[in-house]
Design a protein around this motif. Structure first.
Motif, PDB file in Angstrom:
ATOM      1  N   GLU A 123      36.787  39.007  40.190  1.00 22.38           N
ATOM      2  CA  GLU A 123      36.962  38.192  41.314  1.00 22.38           C
ATOM      3  C   GLU A 123      35.805  37.102  41.560  1.00 22.38           C
ATOM      4  OE1 GLU A 123      37.910  40.385  44.615  1.00 22.38           O
ATOM      5  OE2 GLU A 123      39.976  41.074  43.887  1.00 22.38           O
ATOM      6  N   ILE A 124      36.142  35.881  41.695  1.00 19.01           N
ATOM      7  CA  ILE A 124      35.364  34.648  42.065  1.00 19.01           C
ATOM      8  C   ILE A 124      35.642  34.135  43.220  1.00 19.01           C
ATOM      9  CG2 ILE A 124      34.282  32.583  40.873  1.00 19.01           C
ATOM     10  CD1 ILE A 124      35.882  33.362  38.387  1.00 19.01           C
ATOM     11  N   SER A 155      42.962  35.518  44.046  1.00 14.73           N
ATOM     12  CA  SER A 155      41.749  35.859  44.554  1.00 14.73           C
ATOM     13  C   SER A 155      40.772  35.078  44.725  1.00 14.73           C
ATOM     14  CB  SER A 155      41.104  37.056  43.675  1.00 14.73           C
ATOM     15  OG  SER A 155      41.011  36.855  42.471  1.00 14.73           O
ATOM     16  N   LEU A 156      40.732  33.909  44.032  1.00 16.31           N
ATOM     17  CA  LEU A 156      39.510  32.921  43.937  1.00 16.31           C
ATOM     18  C   LEU A 156      39.636  32.222  45.490  1.00 16.31           C
ATOM     19  CD1 LEU A 156      38.478  30.505  41.072  1.00 16.31           C
ATOM     20  CD2 LEU A 156      38.764  29.712  43.468  1.00 16.31           C
ATOM     21  N   PHE A 157      38.226  31.873  45.881  1.00 17.36           N
ATOM     22  CA  PHE A 157      38.441  31.304  46.893  1.00 17.36           C
ATOM     23  C   PHE A 157      37.253  30.175  46.901  1.00 17.36           C
ATOM     24  CE2 PHE A 157      35.215  34.743  48.799  1.00 17.36           C
ATOM     25  CZ  PHE A 157      34.159  33.794  48.834  1.00 17.36           C
ATOM     26  N   GLU A 168      33.589  38.739  50.298  1.00 21.18           N
ATOM     27  CA  GLU A 168      32.628  39.296  49.063  1.00 21.18           C
ATOM     28  C   GLU A 168      33.664  39.181  47.721  1.00 21.18           C
ATOM     29  OE1 GLU A 168      33.103  44.003  48.775  1.00 21.18           O
ATOM     30  OE2 GLU A 168      32.302  43.460  50.594  1.00 21.18           O
ATOM     31  N   LYS A 169      32.760  38.916  46.478  1.00 21.47           N
ATOM     32  CA  LYS A 169      33.507  38.990  45.263  1.00 21.47           C
ATOM     33  C   LYS A 169      32.634  39.219  44.258  1.00 21.47           C
ATOM     34  CE  LYS A 169      37.340  36.693  46.608  1.00 21.47           C
ATOM     35  NZ  LYS A 169      38.613  37.318  46.783  1.00 21.47           N
ATOM     36  N   ARG A 208      27.160  37.425  49.392  1.00 20.73           N
ATOM     37  CA  ARG A 208      28.405  37.603  49.200  1.00 20.73           C
ATOM     38  C   ARG A 208      28.791  38.412  47.952  1.00 20.73           C
ATOM     39  NH1 ARG A 208      29.739  38.361  53.654  1.00 20.73           N
ATOM     40  NH2 ARG A 208      27.521  38.682  54.047  1.00 20.73           N
ATOM     41  N   ALA A 209      27.814  38.426  47.126  1.00 23.50           N
ATOM     42  CA  ALA A 209      28.401  38.764  45.724  1.00 23.50           C
ATOM     43  C   ALA A 209      27.833  40.519  45.410  1.00 23.50           C
ATOM     44  CB  ALA A 209      27.362  37.946  44.565  1.00 23.50           C
TER      45      ALA A 209
END
Length: 265
Positions: A123-124, A155-157, A168-169, A208-209
């Motif tokens: 997820e990115i 799922s990408l934001f 979080e991704k 966030r990662a």
């Protein structure tokens, strides 16, 4: 009563805030949040276990600069054994024009496509410093999707630094955006990061990662002349750029913290 919160992240917005109109003066009317009010009357216990980051590099900066080294992390064995830096630092030659950086936005899209091809299960998330850069990245992503025929994962934001709290991704691509203008002049203006308490926005963005941060920047730490800047945000930004570059170059040395038995304060 249990009140949970983190005063090192974004404070409540004053946009829709209603001020209590009372002629009586009280220190309790000067606070900005329920969390701040609660600290005056309730004992405080710091939660020390950090569970999001799978590598020490991803939380070390915030642990040292925001949380006084209190956070305890058990790194993911598989991630650690890969021997890869958890922060990648890429310098590009972008220009700051109309509150955006076209070169950086294009580099972000290239990196998104690369990750989706090599690690489609990941997820990115993309974080930018301002809304115009956010919209530019979104436009370029949509254009690339139409041209190449690949579908942008749900799922990408792509979000700016003001509205990414709580997300979080696996991979976070962090676009600085800011750069010298076409005349080579660099302005020390970083939006809300310049304001008092603006450093909390940086803390939110860089935590966030789960697995990796990919930092794309058009400026080096040495270009940030922050000695005369009043607030901490730009100063910590320079330090984070230095930290990210060191991690990528294999110079990261984990901070050694020692648990101290203390009563809740």
């Amino acid at each position: 009563i249990v009140v949970a919160g983190d005063d090192k992240q974004l404070r409540p917005s004053e946009l829709y805030q209603v001020r209590w109109d009372d002629s009586a003066e009280s220190p309790d009317l000067e606070v900005d949040s329920l969390l701040e009010l609660s600290e005056r009357y309730l004992s405080t216990t710091h939660l020390q276990g950090h569970y999001r980051s799978k590598s020490l590099e991803l939380i070390d900066f915030s642990n040292r600069h925001f949380y006084e080294g209190r956070l305890q992390l058990l790194p993911d064995r598989e991630i650690i054994n890969r021997g890869e830096p958890a922060i990648e630092y890429y310098a590009v030659q972008g220009l700051w024009e109309n509150q955006t950086n076209q070169v950086e936005a294009a580099a972000v899209v290239t990196k998104v496509v690369e990750i989706l091809q090599e690690h489609p299960e990941k997820e990115i998330g993309v974080v930018t410093f301002n809304a115009p850069q956010q919209m530019l990245v979104l436009d370029l992503l949509e254009a690339e999707s139409l041209n190449s025929g690949w579908v942008i994962p749900a799922s990408l934001f792509v979000r700016n630094i003001e509205n990414v709290q709580g997300d979080e991704k696996d991979y976070i691509i962090f676009s600085m955006g800011y750069a010298p203008d076409k005349n080579g002049k660099m302005f020390m203006q970083f939006g809300s990061l310049n304001a008092a308490g603006g450093e909390n926005r940086l803390n939110v963005a860089v935590t966030r990662a789960r697995e990796k941060i990919i930092l794309i920047t058009s400026i080096s730490p040495e270009q940030l002349n922050v000695h005369e800047v009043k607030n901490e945000g730009p100063k910590l930004l320079r330090q984070y750029l230095e930290f990210a570059r060191d991690v990528f170059q294999g110079k990261f040395v984990p901070t050694v913290t020692h648990r101290v038995n203390q009563s809740p304060a």
